[in-house]
Design an enzyme around this catalytic site. Structure first.
Site, PDB file in Angstrom:
ATOM      1  N   ASN A 185       0.845  -1.193   0.000  1.00  0.00           N
ATOM      2  CA  ASN A 185       0.000   0.000   0.000  1.00  0.00           C
ATOM      3  C   ASN A 185       0.884   1.248   0.000  1.00  0.00           C
ATOM      4  O   ASN A 185       2.105   1.153   0.018  1.00  0.00           O
ATOM      5  CB  ASN A 185      -0.959  -0.017   1.199  1.00  0.00           C
ATOM      6  CG  ASN A 185      -0.207  -0.082   2.510  1.00  0.00           C
ATOM      7  OD1 ASN A 185       0.526   0.823   2.860  1.00  0.00           O
ATOM      8  ND2 ASN A 185      -0.358  -1.195   3.231  1.00  0.00           N
ATOM      9  N   ASP A 225      -3.831  -6.276   4.954  1.00  0.00           N
ATOM     10  CA  ASP A 225      -4.818  -7.141   5.609  1.00  0.00           C
ATOM     11  C   ASP A 225      -4.727  -8.588   5.121  1.00  0.00           C
ATOM     12  O   ASP A 225      -5.095  -9.504   5.832  1.00  0.00           O
ATOM     13  CB  ASP A 225      -6.225  -6.595   5.371  1.00  0.00           C
ATOM     14  CG  ASP A 225      -6.461  -5.315   6.161  1.00  0.00           C
ATOM     15  OD1 ASP A 225      -6.059  -5.288   7.338  1.00  0.00           O
ATOM     16  OD2 ASP A 225      -7.002  -4.345   5.603  1.00  0.00           O
ATOM     17  N   LYS A 238       9.194 -17.591  -9.908  1.00  0.00           N
ATOM     18  CA  LYS A 238       8.458 -16.509 -10.571  1.00  0.00           C
ATOM     19  C   LYS A 238       7.307 -17.089 -11.392  1.00  0.00           C
ATOM     20  O   LYS A 238       7.493 -18.067 -12.131  1.00  0.00           O
ATOM     21  CB  LYS A 238       9.428 -15.746 -11.484  1.00  0.00           C
ATOM     22  CG  LYS A 238       8.795 -14.531 -12.102  1.00  0.00           C
ATOM     23  CD  LYS A 238       9.769 -13.819 -13.031  1.00  0.00           C
ATOM     24  CE  LYS A 238       8.973 -12.852 -13.906  1.00  0.00           C
ATOM     25  NZ  LYS A 238       9.730 -12.374 -15.035  1.00  0.00           N
ATOM     26  N   PRO A 277      -2.432 -11.791  10.469  1.00  0.00           N
ATOM     27  CA  PRO A 277      -2.726 -11.581  11.897  1.00  0.00           C
ATOM     28  C   PRO A 277      -2.892 -10.093  12.171  1.00  0.00           C
ATOM     29  O   PRO A 277      -2.224  -9.273  11.538  1.00  0.00           O
ATOM     30  CB  PRO A 277      -1.471 -12.116  12.601  1.00  0.00           C
ATOM     31  CG  PRO A 277      -0.400 -12.102  11.570  1.00  0.00           C
ATOM     32  CD  PRO A 277      -1.082 -12.305  10.241  1.00  0.00           C
ATOM     33  N   ASP A 278      -3.794  -9.740  13.087  1.00  0.00           N
ATOM     34  CA  ASP A 278      -3.944  -8.331  13.473  1.00  0.00           C
ATOM     35  C   ASP A 278      -2.995  -8.056  14.634  1.00  0.00           C
ATOM     36  O   ASP A 278      -3.227  -8.482  15.770  1.00  0.00           O
ATOM     37  CB  ASP A 278      -5.397  -8.033  13.860  1.00  0.00           C
ATOM     38  CG  ASP A 278      -5.611  -6.534  13.984  1.00  0.00           C
ATOM     39  OD1 ASP A 278      -4.845  -5.874  14.722  1.00  0.00           O
ATOM     40  OD2 ASP A 278      -6.523  -6.014  13.326  1.00  0.00           O
ATOM     41  N   ILE A 279      -1.913  -7.355  14.328  1.00  0.00           N
ATOM     42  CA  ILE A 279      -0.838  -7.158  15.308  1.00  0.00           C
ATOM     43  C   ILE A 279      -1.334  -6.313  16.481  1.00  0.00           C
ATOM     44  O   ILE A 279      -1.087  -6.630  17.650  1.00  0.00           O
ATOM     45  CB  ILE A 279       0.380  -6.495  14.618  1.00  0.00           C
ATOM     46  CG1 ILE A 279       0.827  -7.366  13.442  1.00  0.00           C
ATOM     47  CG2 ILE A 279       1.526  -6.286  15.596  1.00  0.00           C
ATOM     48  CD1 ILE A 279       1.830  -6.723  12.508  1.00  0.00           C
ATOM     49  N   PHE A 322      -4.087   3.162  15.126  1.00  0.00           N
ATOM     50  CA  PHE A 322      -4.544   4.168  14.175  1.00  0.00           C
ATOM     51  C   PHE A 322      -5.768   3.619  13.452  1.00  0.00           C
ATOM     52  O   PHE A 322      -5.948   2.408  13.355  1.00  0.00           O
ATOM     53  CB  PHE A 322      -3.451   4.479  13.142  1.00  0.00           C
ATOM     54  CG  PHE A 322      -2.538   5.581  13.592  1.00  0.00           C
ATOM     55  CD1 PHE A 322      -1.554   5.327  14.535  1.00  0.00           C
ATOM     56  CD2 PHE A 322      -2.666   6.872  13.095  1.00  0.00           C
ATOM     57  CE1 PHE A 322      -0.713   6.335  14.977  1.00  0.00           C
ATOM     58  CE2 PHE A 322      -1.831   7.887  13.522  1.00  0.00           C
ATOM     59  CZ  PHE A 322      -0.859   7.621  14.457  1.00  0.00           C
ATOM     60  N   LYS A 350     -13.563   0.320  16.055  1.00  0.00           N
ATOM     61  CA  LYS A 350     -12.223  -0.297  15.995  1.00  0.00           C
ATOM     62  C   LYS A 350     -11.604  -0.379  17.391  1.00  0.00           C
ATOM     63  O   LYS A 350     -10.957  -1.349  17.743  1.00  0.00           O
ATOM     64  CB  LYS A 350     -11.339   0.532  15.051  1.00  0.00           C
ATOM     65  CG  LYS A 350     -10.395  -0.290  14.229  1.00  0.00           C
ATOM     66  CD  LYS A 350      -9.818   0.489  13.062  1.00  0.00           C
ATOM     67  CE  LYS A 350     -10.583   0.213  11.780  1.00  0.00           C
ATOM     68  NZ  LYS A 350      -9.998   0.874  10.607  1.00  0.00           N
ATOM     69  N   LYS A 363     -10.645  -3.977  18.727  1.00  0.00           N
ATOM     70  CA  LYS A 363      -9.232  -4.335  18.860  1.00  0.00           C
ATOM     71  C   LYS A 363      -8.727  -4.228  20.296  1.00  0.00           C
ATOM     72  O   LYS A 363      -7.557  -4.465  20.556  1.00  0.00           O
ATOM     73  CB  LYS A 363      -8.393  -3.449  17.930  1.00  0.00           C
ATOM     74  CG  LYS A 363      -8.806  -3.586  16.455  1.00  0.00           C
ATOM     75  CD  LYS A 363      -7.681  -3.226  15.518  1.00  0.00           C
ATOM     76  CE  LYS A 363      -8.134  -3.354  14.068  1.00  0.00           C
ATOM     77  NZ  LYS A 363      -7.014  -3.402  13.135  1.00  0.00           N
TER      78      LYS A 363
END
Ligand code: CTP
Length: 404
Positions: free
Chosen positions: A209, A277, A287, A303-305, A323, A337, A341
């Site tokens: 991103n 995500d 390749k 995984p959501d750190i 954030f 959120k 979280k």
């Protein structure tokens, strides 16, 4: 606290010079001795007479002045100060400093100085954003030069954006911080994530991103400036490691999680990374070749750190900050959120196209916690970082450090 402190103020050319006059006054009224050097360009904007009157000292401006050199050589000029402040620091002076030039009294005194140096840049928005200026400043910061500002807003040239010199009282506060070696977070350990992650599709391609890492890196620098022992786990960015911060470079979300866990125990966790995500479920080790049928990528959730860190047991950090990058219903989504979280604070920001947040220098933050929402004005990412570090220091102050 500035009583009897000796400041060498170097004034370079810029319309912001009028604010340096105010800065001299504010420093003098706090008891500091201010000795000033003006560049030739500075004298096009403000007069040496005003500077001399306000500083109650003579103004130094000539490298080749026999009288000045016999009374006060340029080496003594910089050595006799406790701190060298460059305000305004023009793009030209910043460039000459980074190149190590000594072609006038200002640059010679800077090169001969063994004291901390604080610069307050001021310039047009395009000059500020120019890669040459950014590279010069990055190099200076790497060498330990401190920086305050510039701020965002309307500039004297009529354009709007980053480049406005910090206000005199902000510079005074920065001077006090540098001279006092602000210890408010000393004895605390902080973990910060920053930048994007890269999830391989094959050995040469990846999903990622636009995160620049500017906000996360600035937060790590601000926490370290308050004395925190700071670990910065970052995906690939153009940003240099801030001075005094331990950088752990990673690529994927899985590596970021492992590096974060390895940094425990920590008192403070600020998760500013834009973690991808999803990853490709089974990226081949070779390749992918074109064969007429485009490949179908099967994704798996990363995984959501932030969640993992916020839900640790005995060694959960005292403060976990996340954030929320949102494009709509910014505060509502941030509240959800926060609960989902299990973190203590969410800094929500609008990253919709046109907001200029992703990759830009400024950010508009809404700090959401269990009690409510605090709206911060449009600020540079550096100012956001400084304010967050102050808030963190204030919220942790009553508790004893767990990791002295
Ligand atoms: N985060 C994380 N690990 C992930 C995803 C996000 O640690 N795998 C952290 C980010 O660093 C940030 C916060 O979670 O502090 C919120 O990130 P954001 O991308 O806004 O949220 P998402 O989890 O992607 O939620 P949504 O898809 O609802 O926007």
């Amino acid at each position: 606290m500035l009583q009897n402190r000796r400041i060498l103020l170097i004034i370079s050319g810029g319309i912001a010079g009028y604010k340096s006059l105010e800065l001299i006054r504010r420093l003098r009224e706090r008891g500091a001795a201010v000795r000033c050097i003006m560049t030739a360009a500075a004298k096009q904007f403000i007069t040496p007479l005003s500077v001399a009157s306000l500083s109650e000292d003579k103004v130094y401006d000539d490298l080749w002045s026999l009288t000045d050199e016999s009374e006060m050589g340029h080496i003594r000029l910089s050595r006799e100060a406790d701190l060298v402040v460059v305000a305004p620091a023009s793009a030209d002076l910043i460039a000459r400093m980074s190149a190590g030039l000594a072609d006038d009294l200002a640059t010679t005194a800077l090169l001969a100085s063994d004291k901390p140096v604080l610069v307050a840049p001021a310039m047009n928005v395009v000059m500020w954003a120019h890669p040459a200026t950014q590279a010069n400043l990055a190099l200076l910061e790497k060498r330990g030069v401190r920086r305050i500002g510039p701020g965002c807003g309307e500039l004297a040239c009529g354009e709007t954006g980053s480049g406005r010199m910090a206000e005199p009282l902000e510079i005074v506060a920065a001077i006090e911080r540098v001279l006092s070696g602000d210890p408010r977070l000393s004895g605390r350990r902080a973990l910060v994530t920053s930048g994007p992650t890269r999830e391989p599709i094959d050995p040469v391609r990846y999903i990622s991103n636009h995160s620049s890492g500017k906000q996360g890196h600035a937060i790590a620098a601000a926490l370290a400036a308050l004395g925190a022992d700071t670990v910065l786990v970052s995906g690939p960015t153009q940003e240099l490691a801030p001075a005094g911060v331990q950088l752990v470079p990673v690529e994927t979300a899985a590596q970021m999680l492992a590096a974060c866990e390895a940094a425990f125990p920590v008192d403070i966790a600020v998760m500013a990374a834009a973690v991808a995500d999803w990853r490709v479920e089974s990226a081949p080790g070779h390749k992918l070749k074109k064969n007429g049928t485009p490949p179908v990528l099967r994704l798996a959730e990363n995984p959501d750190i932030l969640s993992r860190i916020a839900q640790r047991g005995n060694d959960r950090p005292s403060l976990v900050v996340g954030f929320a990058a949102e494009t709509e219903d910014v505060v509502g989504n941030a509240r959800r959120k926060l609960r989902r979280k299990h973190c203590d604070w969410i800094l929500a920001n609008d990253v919709s196209p046109g907001s200029g947040t992703f990759g830009g220098d400024c950010n508009t933050i809404h700090l959401v916690d269990a009690k409510g929402v605090e709206d911060w004005p449009l600020m540079t990412k550096e100012a956001v970082a400084a304010r967050l570090a102050e808030r963190i220091a204030a919220s942790l102050a009553p508790q004893p450090a767990r990791h002295p």
